[in-house]
Scaffold this motif. Structure first.
Motif, PDB file in Angstrom:
ATOM      1  N   GLY A 126       0.756  -1.246   0.000  1.00 25.21           N
ATOM      2  CA  GLY A 126       0.000   0.000   0.000  1.00 25.21           C
ATOM      3  C   GLY A 126       0.785   1.293   0.000  1.00 25.21           C
ATOM      4  N   SER A 127       2.122   1.228   0.056  1.00 19.47           N
ATOM      5  CA  SER A 127       2.892   2.477   0.034  1.00 19.47           C
ATOM      6  C   SER A 127       4.287   2.243  -0.538  1.00 19.47           C
ATOM      7  CB  SER A 127       3.016   3.079   1.440  1.00 19.47           C
ATOM      8  OG  SER A 127       4.074   2.470   2.154  1.00 19.47           O
ATOM      9  N   SER A 132       1.125   9.477   9.783  1.00 18.11           N
ATOM     10  CA  SER A 132       2.223   8.852   9.041  1.00 18.11           C
ATOM     11  C   SER A 132       3.360   9.842   8.778  1.00 18.11           C
ATOM     12  CB  SER A 132       1.730   8.271   7.710  1.00 18.11           C
ATOM     13  OG  SER A 132       0.874   7.176   7.950  1.00 18.11           O
ATOM     14  N   ALA A 142      -4.752  -0.508  10.964  1.00 17.25           N
ATOM     15  CA  ALA A 142      -3.336  -0.804  10.784  1.00 17.25           C
ATOM     16  C   ALA A 142      -2.961  -2.118  11.467  1.00 17.25           C
ATOM     17  CB  ALA A 142      -2.483   0.337  11.329  1.00 17.25           C
ATOM     18  N   LYS A 156       6.954   2.456   0.882  1.00 14.02           N
ATOM     19  CA  LYS A 156       7.893   1.956   1.891  1.00 14.02           C
ATOM     20  C   LYS A 156       8.545   0.632   1.499  1.00 14.02           C
ATOM     21  CE  LYS A 156       7.279   4.850   5.532  1.00 14.02           C
ATOM     22  NZ  LYS A 156       8.335   5.537   6.274  1.00 14.02           N
ATOM     23  N   GLY A 191       2.303   2.128  11.223  1.00 18.18           N
ATOM     24  CA  GLY A 191       1.574   1.895   9.974  1.00 18.18           C
ATOM     25  C   GLY A 191       2.387   1.348   8.835  1.00 18.18           C
ATOM     26  N   ASN A 192       2.693   2.205   7.855  1.00 25.76           N
ATOM     27  CA  ASN A 192       3.151   1.725   6.561  1.00 25.76           C
ATOM     28  C   ASN A 192       4.521   1.061   6.562  1.00 25.76           C
ATOM     29  OD1 ASN A 192       0.853   2.605   4.947  1.00 25.76           O
ATOM     30  ND2 ASN A 192       1.456   4.632   5.664  1.00 25.76           N
ATOM     31  N   GLU A 209      -3.666   8.000   2.238  1.00 22.66           N
ATOM     32  CA  GLU A 209      -3.716   8.582   3.575  1.00 22.66           C
ATOM     33  C   GLU A 209      -3.537  10.096   3.529  1.00 22.66           C
ATOM     34  OE1 GLU A 209      -0.782   6.955   6.140  1.00 22.66           O
ATOM     35  OE2 GLU A 209      -1.737   4.984   6.283  1.00 22.66           O
ATOM     36  N   GLY A 244      -0.297   4.820   1.386  1.00 24.25           N
ATOM     37  CA  GLY A 244      -0.698   4.686   2.786  1.00 24.25           C
ATOM     38  C   GLY A 244      -1.911   3.806   2.900  1.00 24.25           C
ATOM     39  N   ALA A 245      -1.798   2.755   3.694  1.00 23.45           N
ATOM     40  CA  ALA A 245      -2.848   1.732   3.722  1.00 23.45           C
ATOM     41  C   ALA A 245      -3.707   1.750   4.971  1.00 23.45           C
ATOM     42  CB  ALA A 245      -2.196   0.349   3.586  1.00 23.45           C
ATOM     43  N   THR A 246      -3.445   2.666   5.900  1.00 20.99           N
ATOM     44  CA  THR A 246      -4.071   2.527   7.214  1.00 20.99           C
ATOM     45  C   THR A 246      -5.244   3.465   7.473  1.00 20.99           C
ATOM     46  OG1 THR A 246      -2.503   4.043   8.275  1.00 20.99           O
ATOM     47  CG2 THR A 246      -1.872   1.727   8.168  1.00 20.99           C
TER      48      THR A 246
END
Length: 308
Positions: free
Chosen positions: A34-35, A215, A91, A37, A62-63, A260, A290-292
């Motif tokens: 999702g990011s 984040s 998350a 990262k 989170g990510n 996010e 960002g997935a959260t």
């Protein structure tokens, strides 16, 4: 095994019309965890595994933790992630979905991070969310992909939290011979540790994080990001939480991708046609993802008094 994917680079017609210039978006929100990262964390995890690591330990609300958990599952390495009490239930669910052991400790990332480091044994590798040269090398692949596409932007817009993405993107610009391209480093008010460092002439620790864009919530930006500001044209931009949240909703409507508020900060610069963009005609916006956050959360924040 490459853990990140090459993400699409497309023109955002909506942002191009709003700004009156070409706005290109690098869709790292589409990475498997999702990011963006996973670019740097995947590279670091592979490196540490090759060096004999038997477990990955991370501290992340989170990510970054999601990227470590994803990498560990793909590589067959157990993962422990320490998160602060402020971490969303969403998350924690996503971390558990990746088979990570989740430990909740402390009211801030700093406290979670200190506890995570205390867990690291001789055969463990600690994955820092943003302050590690291996991360920056991995994040730089984002620019490698843009370079290979044949598009050369005349400015890059990205969000800054701890400074890992900023450090990686600038490293990528330099290794591709693009050291002349300026970067707009965007933060939300209440999480602007890079802006504080630029103003002070050295990294400083924020007293607390008051932005809903958690984040971006590193109280002190990494030293490397600040050092790059002395050797590369980096312009610090601060936007409001409301601007970031509005950008998330607009981006979902325009591109059918939910990001996010941390990512919404950089999108807001284009959606609000910020004056900083005036002298540029071909802009690249890094959609870091960002997935959260859920859309319900974003709308709740937007209508609450917590989002100035």
């Amino acid at each position: 095994m490459k853990l990140h994917i090459e993400t699409p680079l497309i023109e955002s017609r909506a942002m191009s019309v709003i700004t009156g210039r070409s706005v290109w978006i690098k869709l790292d929100a589409l990475q498997p965890p999702g990011s963006f990262k996973i670019r740097g964390i995947g590279h670091a995890c592979e490196t540490y595994l090759a060096q004999g690591a038997r477990r990955f330990v991370s501290s992340s609300g989170g990510n970054a933790g999601l990227a470590v958990a994803y990498a560990g599952r793909r590589l067959g390495v157990p993962v422990t992630v320490v998160v602060p009490e402020t971490t969303t239930e969403r998350a924690k669910e996503l971390l558990q979905l990746e088979n990570a052991e989740v430990i909740v400790h402390g009211i801030s990332w700093q406290e979670a991070n200190a506890f995570a480091q205390s867990l690291v044994g001789a055969s463990d590798a600690f994955l820092h969310p943003f302050d590690d040269p291996l991360l920056w090398q991995g994040h730089a692949t984002l620019v490698d992909e843009v370079f290979r596409s044949g598009l050369k932007p005349d400015a890059v817009v990205l969000s800054v939290g701890g400074g890992g993405l900023l450090s990686g993107v600038v490293e990528g610009l330099h290794r591709n011979g693009w050291s002349d391209i300026p970067v707009f480093a965007v933060e939300t008010a209440g999480a602007a540790s890079f802006h504080a460092a630029v103003r002070a002439g050295h990294t400083v620790e924020l007293e607390r994080i008051t932005s809903i864009a958690t984040s971006l919530g590193a109280k002190r930006v990494c030293e490397k990001a600040f050092q790059w500001s002395k050797n590369h044209r980096i312009h610090s931009v601060v936007v409001s939480d409301q601007s970031a949240l509005s950008a998330c909703e607009r981006f979902l409507a325009d591109h059918r991708i939910l990001v996010e508020p941390a990512c919404g900060a950089s999108l807001a610069v284009a959606y609000e046609n910020a004056s900083e963009l005036e002298s540029f005609s071909n802009i690249l916006v890094v959609v870091c993802g960002g997935a959260t956050s859920t859309i319900d959360q974003i709308r709740e924040w937007k209508s609450s008094k917590h989002a100035p």
